[in-house]
Design an enzyme around this catalytic site. Structure first.
Site, PDB file in Angstrom:
ATOM      1  CD  GLU A 120      -2.780   1.188   2.474  1.00 59.52           C
ATOM      2  OE1 GLU A 120      -3.880   1.763   2.399  1.00 59.52           O
ATOM      3  OE2 GLU A 120      -2.354   0.650   3.510  1.00 59.52           O
ATOM      4  CE  LYS A 195      -7.522   1.427   3.188  1.00 61.47           C
ATOM      5  NZ  LYS A 195      -6.302   1.980   3.841  1.00 61.47           N
ATOM      6  CB  CYS A 232      -4.787  -1.485   3.883  1.00 58.11           C
ATOM      7  SG  CYS A 232      -3.937  -1.424   5.494  1.00 58.11           S
TER       8      CYS A 232
END
Length: 368
Positions: A120, A195, A232
Site C-alpha cells: 500500500e 479503497k 489494507c
C-alpha cells in the site's frame, strides 16, 4: 516506537522443535507437512544478498484433471522499507524507492513472475499518520500517467508482467483517493480500484485525506488469471472479500501498511480465512521498517514513529499457506499456483451452493 527486533515466528518454531514435531506443527498450522519450496536461480539468491532483501518461493498444486490442463500462475509480493529519511526532498525519496523496487522486480522477472503486487502506497512513506496533507501533496498522482505509472509501465511491458501499483490518486477534481492501479503485460493501465473501507482508529483516521472508494469490487481479467485487490483495512470486512469472489476473482491481493497496534495478532488469520471462505488464493503484503516524521505546528514540534511488521504471505483456497516473509527485512515472496484448485475446492466444499445469499440479502435489506 522501537525498530523491529523481534525474531520471526518461523525461526522460533524451527529452533525449538525436532524434525517430527516440526512436521506435525506444519501440518496443523500451515496445512501441510512440507512447504513445497521452489528452487530459485543462483542469480536470484546472489541478487537478494547483494541488494539486501529476502527472497523465497513456494508452490501450490491442484489435482490432475482429464478435461482441463493445469492453469499455472506465478505471482510475487514485494514488501519494503523506505530508503531516505522523511525530511529529504520528496522527489529524492520517491526516486530512491523506485530504484530499490525496480531491482526487486528485475529479480522477480528472472524467476518468471507473471503478476506482481506492491504494498500500500508503495512509492512514499506512509505519511497519513501525521495528519498533515498539503506538505505531502507531491506524492499524490494521476492513475494514468503519474510518476509511478511512468516508472512501472516500461517494466510491465519489458517483462510481460502485470503490475499492481497501490498509489495515492489525485483525480481531475483535485480529490484524493487511496487507489490501486493495474498495469497489464503490455504496459497499459487496465483500470483501478479505490479503497472501500477507511480506518478511523484512535488518533489515526484516513478520512482526513480521502473518502471511501466508489469503484465497487472490480475483478481484472488479466492474461494470466482473474485478480482483485482488497486494500489494507478492507481485510477486516468479510463482505468485502465475498464480493470479489462473487465477481469471479481467482487471486485477491491485500496490499497493506499496518503496525503491531493495528492487529498483528490477526494479520495471519484474516486473508487466510478469506481464502477458505471464498475458494480463491489470497496474498497479504505489508510494508516493513520504521518511518519517523517531524510534525510542526504553531504550538509544538514532535516526532511520530511507526514500525511496520512485514510478514507477507500467501494462502490457497484449501487453507494451506506459506510461511511469512520477515518482520524486519525487505522481501520478495513468489508463489507458483494452479488456478484449477479454486474450482476443485468449490466443488469439494460446496460453499457457493449452500451460501443462502438470498436469505442474507433479505435480512440485510430489512435492517434499520
Amino acid at each position: 516506537m522501537e525498530s523491529c527486533t523481534n525474531e520471526d515466528l518461523d525461526a522460533i518454531i524451527e529452533t525449538n522443535l525436532n524434525s517430527e514435531q516440526l512436521k506435525q506443527f506444519n501440518r496443523i498450522f500451515y496445512g501441510q507437512e512440507d512447504h513445497c519450496e521452489l528452487k530459485l536461480r543462483l542469480s536470484t539468491l546472489m541478487a537478494s544478498k547483494n541488494e539486501n532483501f529476502q527472497v523465497c518461493g513456494y508452490s501450490f498444486a491442484a489435482s490432475k484433471e482429464e478435461a482441463r490442463s493445469p492453469r499455472i500462475l506465478k505471482f510475487g509480493l514485494v514488501q519494503h522499507s523506505i530508503v531516505l529519511p522523511t525530511h529529504k526532498p520528496l522527489k529524492e525519496q520517491r526516486d530512491a524507492i523506485f530504484q530499490k523496487v525496480g531491482k526487486i522486480i528485475d529479480v522477480a522477472a528472472s524467476e518468471g513472475v507473471q503478476i506482481i503486487c506492491l504494498q500500500e502506497v508503495w512509492s512514499a512513506p506512509f505519511f497519513l499518520c501525521t495528519r498533515e496533507k498539503n506538505e505531502w501533496i507531491e506524492f499524490v498522482e494521476s492513475p494514468t500517467d503519474g510518476p509511478s505509472i511512468q516508472f512501472l509501465a516500461p517494466l510491465a511491458k519489458k517483462y510481460s508482467m502485470v503490475i499492481i501499483s497501490p498509489i495515492l490518486e489525485l483525480d481531475e477534481n483535485n480529490v484524493w483517493w487511496n487507489t490501486v492501479v493495474v498495469i497489464n503485460e503490455n504496459g497499459k493501465v487496465m483500470g483501478k480500484h479505490r479503497k472501500n473501507h477507511l480506518p478511523s482508529v484512535g488518533s489515526f483516521s484516513e478520512t482526513s485525506y480521502y473518502s471511501p472508494g466508489n469503484t465497487g469490487h472490480p475483478v481484472f481479467d488479466t492474461k494470466y488469471g482473474k485478480i482483485a485487490i482488497n486494500i489494507c483495512y478492507g481485510r477486516h470486512q468479510a463482505l468485502n472479500w465475498l464480493m470479489f469472489a462473487l465477481n469471479g476473482a481467482e487471486v485477491v491481493f491485500n496490499p497493506a501498511a499496518t503496525i503491531s497496534e493495528f492487529g498483528e495478532s490477526f494479520w495471519g488469520i484474516e486473508a487466510r480465512n478469506a481464502a477458505v471462505a471464498n475458494s480463491y488464493f489470497t496474498a497479504g503484503i505489508n510494508r516493513v521498517g520504521t518511518e519517523v516524521f517531524t510534525v510542526k505546528n504553531k504550538y509544538e514540534e514532535k516526532q511520530i514513529s511507526r514500525t511496520y511488521y512485514g510478514s507477507s504471505y500467501v494462502t490457497a483456497p484449501n487453507g494451506v499457506r506459506t510461511p511469512s516473509l520477515s518482520k524486519c527485512s525487505d522481501g520478495l515472496l513468489i508463489a507458483e499456483v494452479d488456478l484449477n484448485l479454486c474450482r476443485q475446492v468449490k466443488d469439494h466444499w460446496g460453499f457457493n451452493m449452500t451460501s443462502r445469499l438470498d436469505m442474507y440479502a433479505k435480512e440485510l435489506n430489512a435492517v434499520k
